[in-house]
Design a protein around this motif. Structure first.
Motif, PDB file in Angstrom:
ATOM      1  N   SER A  46       0.913  -1.297   0.210  1.00  0.00           N
ATOM      2  CA  SER A  46       0.061  -0.050   0.073  1.00  0.00           C
ATOM      3  C   SER A  46       0.980   1.130   0.110  1.00  0.00           C
ATOM      4  CB  SER A  46      -0.654   0.046   1.007  1.00  0.00           C
ATOM      5  OG  SER A  46      -1.745  -1.083   1.352  1.00  0.00           O
ATOM      6  N   PRO A  47       0.508   2.271  -0.713  1.00  0.00           N
ATOM      7  CA  PRO A  47       1.396   3.438  -0.853  1.00  0.00           C
ATOM      8  C   PRO A  47       1.345   4.324   0.404  1.00  0.00           C
ATOM      9  CG  PRO A  47      -0.215   3.356  -2.791  1.00  0.00           C
ATOM     10  CD  PRO A  47      -0.672   2.177  -1.564  1.00  0.00           C
ATOM     11  N   ILE A  48       2.252   4.988   0.725  1.00  0.00           N
ATOM     12  CA  ILE A  48       2.415   5.815   2.042  1.00  0.00           C
ATOM     13  C   ILE A  48       1.721   7.295   1.572  1.00  0.00           C
ATOM     14  CG2 ILE A  48       3.968   6.788   3.554  1.00  0.00           C
ATOM     15  CD1 ILE A  48       5.728   4.626   3.174  1.00  0.00           C
ATOM     16  N   ARG A  49       0.816   7.585   2.124  1.00  0.00           N
ATOM     17  CA  ARG A  49       0.151   8.883   1.786  1.00  0.00           C
ATOM     18  C   ARG A  49       0.957   9.901   2.830  1.00  0.00           C
ATOM     19  NH1 ARG A  49      -6.301   6.978   2.106  1.00  0.00           N
ATOM     20  NH2 ARG A  49      -6.284   5.870   0.110  1.00  0.00           N
ATOM     21  N   ARG A  50       1.397  11.018   2.401  1.00  0.00           N
ATOM     22  CA  ARG A  50       2.051  11.981   3.036  1.00  0.00           C
ATOM     23  C   ARG A  50       1.049  13.054   3.664  1.00  0.00           C
ATOM     24  NH1 ARG A  50       6.930  10.022   3.834  1.00  0.00           N
ATOM     25  NH2 ARG A  50       7.843   9.173   1.888  1.00  0.00           N
ATOM     26  N   LYS A  51       1.276  13.513   4.746  1.00  0.00           N
ATOM     27  CA  LYS A  51       0.171  14.597   5.217  1.00  0.00           C
ATOM     28  C   LYS A  51       0.414  15.844   4.829  1.00  0.00           C
ATOM     29  CE  LYS A  51      -1.562  11.796   8.519  1.00  0.00           C
ATOM     30  NZ  LYS A  51      -2.772  11.577   8.709  1.00  0.00           N
ATOM     31  N   GLN A  52      -0.724  16.561   4.303  1.00  0.00           N
ATOM     32  CA  GLN A  52      -0.599  17.959   3.708  1.00  0.00           C
ATOM     33  C   GLN A  52      -1.287  18.852   4.488  1.00  0.00           C
ATOM     34  OE1 GLN A  52      -2.001  17.485  -0.248  1.00  0.00           O
ATOM     35  NE2 GLN A  52      -0.327  15.994  -0.790  1.00  0.00           N
ATOM     36  N   GLY A  53      -1.049  20.229   4.270  1.00  0.00           N
ATOM     37  CA  GLY A  53      -1.505  21.356   4.981  1.00  0.00           C
ATOM     38  C   GLY A  53      -0.511  22.132   5.756  1.00  0.00           C
ATOM     39  N   LEU A  54      -1.007  23.319   6.160  1.00  0.00           N
ATOM     40  CA  LEU A  54      -0.327  24.044   7.198  1.00  0.00           C
ATOM     41  C   LEU A  54       0.065  23.295   8.541  1.00  0.00           C
ATOM     42  CD1 LEU A  54      -1.857  27.650   6.497  1.00  0.00           C
ATOM     43  CD2 LEU A  54       0.134  26.910   5.923  1.00  0.00           C
ATOM     44  N   LEU A  55      -0.976  22.542   8.977  1.00  0.00           N
ATOM     45  CA  LEU A  55      -0.816  21.890  10.436  1.00  0.00           C
ATOM     46  C   LEU A  55      -0.320  20.643  10.397  1.00  0.00           C
ATOM     47  CD1 LEU A  55      -4.277  23.199  11.730  1.00  0.00           C
ATOM     48  CD2 LEU A  55      -2.023  24.091  12.014  1.00  0.00           C
ATOM     49  N   TRP A  56       0.315  20.213   9.383  1.00  0.00           N
ATOM     50  CA  TRP A  56       0.743  18.643   9.018  1.00  0.00           C
ATOM     51  C   TRP A  56       1.955  18.252  10.031  1.00  0.00           C
ATOM     52  CZ3 TRP A  56       5.796  17.548   8.276  1.00  0.00           C
ATOM     53  CH2 TRP A  56       6.778  18.487   7.926  1.00  0.00           C
ATOM     54  N   PRO A  82      -0.097  13.209  13.910  1.00  0.00           N
ATOM     55  CA  PRO A  82       0.897  12.114  14.249  1.00  0.00           C
ATOM     56  C   PRO A  82       1.813  11.511  13.295  1.00  0.00           C
ATOM     57  CG  PRO A  82      -1.720  11.522  14.581  1.00  0.00           C
ATOM     58  CD  PRO A  82      -1.385  12.887  13.809  1.00  0.00           C
ATOM     59  N   ARG A  83       3.030  10.845  13.762  1.00  0.00           N
ATOM     60  CA  ARG A  83       4.034  10.711  13.030  1.00  0.00           C
ATOM     61  C   ARG A  83       3.555   9.473  11.950  1.00  0.00           C
ATOM     62  NH1 ARG A  83      10.027   8.698  14.930  1.00  0.00           N
ATOM     63  NH2 ARG A  83      10.869   8.591  12.701  1.00  0.00           N
ATOM     64  N   VAL A  84       4.107   9.670  10.675  1.00  0.00           N
ATOM     65  CA  VAL A  84       3.697   8.834   9.633  1.00  0.00           C
ATOM     66  C   VAL A  84       4.438   7.458   9.897  1.00  0.00           C
ATOM     67  CG1 VAL A  84       3.448   8.396   7.136  1.00  0.00           C
ATOM     68  CG2 VAL A  84       3.056  10.588   8.136  1.00  0.00           C
ATOM     69  N   GLN A  85       3.846   6.408   9.798  1.00  0.00           N
ATOM     70  CA  GLN A  85       4.602   5.232  10.367  1.00  0.00           C
ATOM     71  C   GLN A  85       5.487   4.620   8.623  1.00  0.00           C
ATOM     72  OE1 GLN A  85       2.030   1.787  10.457  1.00  0.00           O
ATOM     73  NE2 GLN A  85       3.867   0.143  10.651  1.00  0.00           N
ATOM     74  N   GLU A  86       6.731   4.396   9.038  1.00  0.00           N
ATOM     75  CA  GLU A  86       7.605   4.165   7.804  1.00  0.00           C
ATOM     76  C   GLU A  86       7.198   3.132   7.091  1.00  0.00           C
ATOM     77  OE1 GLU A  86      11.658   3.733   9.168  1.00  0.00           O
ATOM     78  OE2 GLU A  86      11.644   5.686  10.111  1.00  0.00           O
ATOM     79  N   GLY A  87       7.190   3.146   5.691  1.00  0.00           N
ATOM     80  CA  GLY A  87       7.094   1.868   4.968  1.00  0.00           C
ATOM     81  C   GLY A  87       8.070   0.652   5.025  1.00  0.00           C
ATOM     82  N   CYS A  88       7.843  -0.202   3.954  1.00  0.00           N
ATOM     83  CA  CYS A  88       8.645  -1.106   3.672  1.00  0.00           C
ATOM     84  C   CYS A  88      10.245  -0.857   3.180  1.00  0.00           C
ATOM     85  CB  CYS A  88       8.320  -2.447   2.769  1.00  0.00           C
ATOM     86  SG  CYS A  88       9.252  -3.854   2.550  1.00  0.00           S
ATOM     87  N   ARG A  89      11.242  -0.989   3.399  1.00  0.00           N
ATOM     88  CA  ARG A  89      12.304  -0.443   2.863  1.00  0.00           C
ATOM     89  C   ARG A  89      12.603  -1.045   1.294  1.00  0.00           C
ATOM     90  NH1 ARG A  89      17.089  -2.530   6.570  1.00  0.00           N
ATOM     91  NH2 ARG A  89      18.443  -1.533   4.750  1.00  0.00           N
ATOM     92  N   ILE A  90      12.028  -1.971   1.131  1.00  0.00           N
ATOM     93  CA  ILE A  90      12.102  -2.692  -0.094  1.00  0.00           C
ATOM     94  C   ILE A  90      11.119  -2.049  -0.963  1.00  0.00           C
ATOM     95  CG2 ILE A  90      12.277  -4.808  -1.566  1.00  0.00           C
ATOM     96  CD1 ILE A  90      13.488  -6.253   0.521  1.00  0.00           C
ATOM     97  N   HIS A  91       9.845  -2.366  -0.466  1.00  0.00           N
ATOM     98  CA  HIS A  91       8.558  -1.756  -1.476  1.00  0.00           C
ATOM     99  C   HIS A  91       8.001  -0.595  -1.423  1.00  0.00           C
ATOM    100  CE1 HIS A  91       8.391  -6.500  -1.060  1.00  0.00           C
ATOM    101  NE2 HIS A  91       8.749  -6.634  -2.259  1.00  0.00           N
ATOM    102  N   MET A  92       8.857   0.181  -0.282  1.00  0.00           N
ATOM    103  CA  MET A  92       8.578   1.669  -0.213  1.00  0.00           C
ATOM    104  C   MET A  92       7.089   2.028  -0.035  1.00  0.00           C
ATOM    105  SD  MET A  92      11.613   2.568  -0.359  1.00  0.00           S
ATOM    106  CE  MET A  92      11.155   4.528  -0.402  1.00  0.00           C
ATOM    107  N   GLY A  93       6.470   0.840   0.384  1.00  0.00           N
ATOM    108  CA  GLY A  93       4.819   1.225   1.111  1.00  0.00           C
ATOM    109  C   GLY A  93       4.326   0.450   2.260  1.00  0.00           C
ATOM    110  N   TYR A  94       3.252   0.383   2.558  1.00  0.00           N
ATOM    111  CA  TYR A  94       2.891  -0.575   3.775  1.00  0.00           C
ATOM    112  C   TYR A  94       2.804  -1.925   3.201  1.00  0.00           C
ATOM    113  CZ  TYR A  94       1.739   3.954   5.801  1.00  0.00           C
ATOM    114  OH  TYR A  94       1.595   5.316   6.292  1.00  0.00           O
TER     115      TYR A  94
END
Length: 996
Positions: free
Chosen positions: A837-847, A851-863
């Motif tokens: 699953s792709p990692i969704r980046r937080k957007q906006g002035l209050l990003w 909460p801190r975004v969970q790191e994705g898979c080092r190989i597949h760069m997603g969840y």
């Protein structure tokens, strides 16, 4: 024979004559054991009669036609058997002395009767009768033997007769030697050498003389009269001598001494000068050339020497008194002396008994045999005393039948046998004494009946004392004349006598031995020993040609022997297969009970490689075995299936499996997968598993419908490991790309059952071999549910927690199981990048306040997760896969799985993760150790690694030479090209090289 009213004789039916004759033969055979003279010669006749009985019995069972030639021959045979009976009766009831004197005539008559019996038997027209070929050959051989056999009297008996004749001729003049002759006669005919016994014998001789007179047989009466006169005088002389011997002997007279040797003379002779000297001394004097008197030196007028009979008689009487005095002294010491005195007395008696034979008789007459025997009892703790007593009894019994009989009747036998188990020296003396006693057939029979005797003798065969072992062996040979003793020896693990009877004994004895052997609980060592002694060929012959009783006994033993692996080739070489198949295919009702034994034996033999060739000698054999499956009960079905399984196993040649396929075995075997009997079920499964391994998969799968698929899946949960392994193996060999099979397996919920079999926790009660097989076959079957083209099935498999168990197999499974697990993981990993699953980046002035975004898979760069994206990194599979690169059977599958990680645009990260797990070193090693396909895959992967400076620096040197070799010599163009790219990364080649 009966008569009708008109007086015409009515002949008895031939079957009745045969029955009467068989009874007469049995009676005659038993009667031979009671003869008192020429026992060995009568035993030969007895053995011949035992061999005739089965021939007559077969004639009786076959209901032979009452032809004149048959009746005449049988009636002649009956007449000769009656003659034999009459001779046996004479040799049992007549005076033993007269029988000894007439032994030459007895042997002549016995030989004539035996020859005539053989001739009568040969007149039976066997060729025209309905009997087996073997029985005809046996009859011809027996007739030849009986007509050519020769009997001889023993040399010892002829010598006694010569002495008796000489005594009768000499009368009183040879009276000094009469007692010795009397003693030898007693030994030869088994008379106790006592006055009472001789009195009875003389009375019997007188009665027979009177009977001869009444029969007007003057020659016989005169002969008996002469024997009576001589023996009566000899006995009277013995009684006189005995009275004199009661007096203690004085010192020898001076006249008893030889003036030449100064010792008491043995054979005094008188020379021409009138001097009496020892014969040997004067003969030596003359031999050396002297012609003078050795004492006076006077010239002798003659060199003749004459026996001094009077002096010789005096010396002999003096010696006898001295001997008797020593015996009286020894008796006193044995009764009242200390242990040391008793030992001294026994040694004296031993020494005396080894001198003149008459000394043993005098010792017996003084009643010392029972006294010596009491020293052997358990109450006597003095070991040396027991040993000396045994040695003394042995010396006394040697060549003295009366003493042997006395020892056997006074209860000494049990104590002698107990001594076998004591000290080595005592056991040596005991077995020597028993061996001497066993020379008398009647005593030999008693020895075998003493509790524990045979077991102790068999144990003594390996006692380490060569003399004792040899005597024990000879004694066992003597005891082997009794069939019951032979059986006891076998029960004590000494099988040689029993096997000898199987090879050489009469037919009835062979059956008896086989029956006894079949009843024994044999150990594996015993089974091997029986085969080594050569029992298998006669047992096979007995099973092949014998009657029902013989077949049953022999087959029972062969079935038992067939459980020992080393015996199986011997049985097949002995020709056991054809008669086994004959019994299995027989429709005769009497053989129905033998089918189970035959089937079980065949099943035991089926593991032998040469078994296949023997079975395939007939094209119909396999079909016949298969056809029997539906005609027999569950027990026999189990045995037959086990036999087929042994022959069809992958370890044997494939020809049996080919024959089974030709015979449509699979249709017949599949229903047995649901059989109630566990033995039937598991063996049917094993055969199907064997067939599935080299059958064309698509053809094999055509036979499976939902019913059998369901039955196989159900068996995966069986309590029997063999059933699990076979069922899982069959499923794993079904074609992976067969959609119909896959759908049926999904319908019966096979995935959880297969996954459960991979769980090491569930397999902890299995043996290592079963555990490895179950992991391997389960993982192979899961490959059909993890094909990259069917994500739905992949998810269904992953949801059942399959991936962690596959990783576990990589750690604890066998090489083959690891290979299968790596291949399944490889198929799953193909779709991991797309399913991440792709990692969704937080957007906006209050990003920044989110909460801190969970790191994705080092190989597949997603969840990624194990169940959703089948990620090998999340499953912890990278390190076990790298480890699998070091195993020959697993490295190719492990390479395939690891390669799925570096095919995407994030290959640098994947290479880093693989290198951290030690994978790069393993890859470089495979450049030289792998197969061409492996090397091709490795060079492709190394090209990814060597794009990065740190890996070129660390592993470039070690990879350089293998890569150059591949660039120059690899058969595959792509491999050469990829190797050149790696060398370009290492600055060995430039990018414009012709290799590209």
């Amino acid at each position: 024979m009966s008569r009708d009213g008109g007086g015409n004789a009515l002949l008895a039916p031939i079957s009745e004559v045969l029955s009467r004759l068989l009874a007469q033969i049995l009676t005659t055979t038993l009667a031979t054991k009671d003869v008192v003279i020429e026992q060995s010669n009568f035993n030969v006749l007895s053995r011949f009669l035992e061999r005739i009985a089965p021939i007559l019995k077969e004639l009786q069972e076959k209901n032979v036609r009452d032809k004149p030639s048959v009746r005449t021959a049988i009636e002649s045979l009956e007449h000769e058997i009656r003659s034999a009976n009459e001779l046996i009766s004479e040799c049992t009831n007549k005076s033993r002395v007269y029988l000894l004197y007439s032994c030459k005539d007895i042997v002549r008559r016995l030989q004539g009767i035996t020859h005539e019996i053989g001739r009568c038997l040969s007149r039976i027209p066997m060729a025209t009768l309905d009997i087996t070929l073997d029985m005809r050959d046996t009859t011809v051989e027996l007739c030849k033997l009986m007509q050519n056999v020769g009997f001889k009297t023993a040399a010892a008996q002829e010598e006694i007769i010569a002495k008796l004749d000489a005594g009768i001729r000499d009368g009183q003049s040879n009276r000094d030697h009469a007692r010795e002759v009397l003693h030898e006669i007693a030994q030869a005919v088994g008379i106790s050498d006592t006055s009472t016994s001789w009195k009875r014998e003389f009375e019997k001789l007188k009665e027979e003389k009177e009977e001869a007179i009444l029969r007007k047989s003057q020659a016989e009466a005169f002969q008996l009269e002469q024997i009576l006169n001589f023996l009566s005088q000899a006995e009277a002389h013995h009684l006189e001598s005995k009275k004199q011997q009661i007096l203690p002997g004085p010192q020898p007279l001076q006249a008893f001494y030889c003036p030449m040797t100064h010792e008491v003379m043995d054979d005094p002779v008188e020379i021409a000068s009138g001097l009496t000297v020892e014969r040997k001394a004067i003969e030596e004097w003359f031999r050396t050339g002297h012609r003078t008197c050795p004492i006076t030196n006077a010239e002798l007028t003659s060199l003749e020497i004459h026996p001094n009979t009077a002096l010789c008689s005096c010396i002999r009487d003096w010696r006898n008194r001295m001997v008797h005095s020593q015996i009286i002294d020894a008796r006193s010491k044995l009764k009242t002396g200390s242990d040391e005195d008793k030992i001294t007395a026994l040694k004296d008696l031993h020494r005396l008994s080894e001198g003149a034979a008459i000394c043993s008789v005098w010792i017996q007459e003084e009643g010392l045999v029972p006294v010596i025997s009491t020293l052997l009892s358990n109450m006597n703790k003095h070991q040396h005393l027991r040993q000396t007593a045994l040695a003394t009894l042995n010396s006394l019994a040697t060549n003295n039948r009366a003493i042997k009989e006395e020892i056997s009747h006074i209860g000494a036998m049990q104590n002698i046998v107990r001594s076998l188990a004591r000290d080595v020296k005592e056991g040596r003396q005991a077995v020597s004494l028993l061996l001497e006693l066993s020379k008398e057939p009647s005593i030999c029979e008693r020895i075998g009946k003493v509790q524990g005797c045979i077991l102790l003798l068999v144990t003594m065969l390996n006692c380490g004392n060569s003399d004792a072992s040899e005597d024990a062996k000879k004694l066992l040979q003597n005891l082997a004349s009794n069939n019951q003793n032979v059986v006891q020896m076998a029960e004590a693990n000494y099988f040689k006598p029993l096997v000898h009877l199987l090879l050489k004994g009469p037919e009835m004895t062979k059956v008896l031995m086989a029956t006894a052997l079949a009843k024994m609980a044999l150990t594996e060592q015993s089974k091997a020993a029986i085969a080594r002694e050569g029992a298998i060929p006669p047992l096979v012959k007995l099973m092949s040609a014998g009657k029902l009783e013989a077949k049953t006994a022999a087959l029972g033993v062969l079935q038992s022997l067939s459980t020992h692996p080393d015996n199986r080739d011997l049985m097949i070489d002995a020709g056991v297969i054809p008669p086994l198949l004959q019994l299995l295919f027989s429709v005769t009702s009497v053989f129905m009970n033998l089918k189970e034994l035959a089937a079980e034996t065949l099943a035991n033999l089926a593991t032998v490689s040469s078994m296949e060739a023997r079975l395939l000698e007939s094209n119909e054999t396999i079909c016949q075995l298969l056809s029997l499956l539906n005609l027999v009960g569950p027990v026999n079905q189990g045995h037959l299936l086990r036999a087929l399984n042994g022959m069809a196993s992958p370890m044997t040649l494939s020809s049996v499996r080919a024959r089974l396929r030709e015979a449509s075995a699979i249709q017949l075997l599949l229903p047995f997968c649901e059989a109630n009997d566990a033995d039937v079920r598991v063996n049917a499964l094993k055969i199907l598993h064997s067939l599935s391994q080299d059958w064309v998969a698509e053809d094999f799968a055509d036979h499976f419908g939902l019913t059998y698929i369901k039955a196989l899946v159900k068996l995966l949960a069986s309590s029997s490991n063999d059933e699990k392994v076979a069922a899982a193996g069959i499923l794993s060999n079904l074609p992976l790309n067969d959609f119909r099979i896959t759908e049926m397996l999904k319908t019966v919920d096979a995935i959880p059952a297969l996954i459960k079999l991979m769980n090491a926790e569930n397999l902890k009660h299995c043996g290592r071999m079963h555990r490895d097989q179950l992991m391997e076959t389960s993982a192979r079957t899961l490959r059909r549910f993890t094909l990259p083209t069917d994500e739905k099935l992949q998810h269904m498999t992953a949801e059942r927690n399959a991936i962690p168990l596959l990783v576990q197999v990589l750690t604890v499974g066998s090489s083959l199981a690891k290979r299968e697990a790596a291949m399944v993981l490889s198929q799953l990993s193909v779709n991991s990048k797309r399913l991440s699953s792709p990692i969704r980046r937080k957007q906006g002035l209050l990003w920044c306040f989110s909460p801190r975004v969970q790191e994705g898979c080092r190989i597949h760069m997603g969840y990624c997760s194990v169940k959703s994206s089948f990620c090998l990194l999340e499953a912890g599979a990278v390190a076990p896969l790298v480890q699998a690169l070091e195993e020959t059977e697993t490295h190719e599958a492990a390479l395939g799985a690891l390669a799925t990680l570096i095919k995407d645009d994030t290959c640098d990260v994947a290479c880093e993760i693989i290198a951290e797990a030690g994978g790069l070193k393993a890859l470089v090693s495979l450049l030289t150790a792998g197969t061409p396909d492996t090397k091709s895959q490795v060079t492709w992967m190394l090209e990814k690694f060597f794009r990065m400076e740190k890996y070129r620096t660390e592993f470039g040197n070690s990879a350089q030479m293998p890569l150059i070799d591949l660039a120059q010599r690899a058969a595959n163009n792509d491999t050469r090209s990829m190797a050149a790219k790696c060398l370009a990364h290492l600055n060995i080649l430039h990018n414009q090289s012709v290799y590209f």
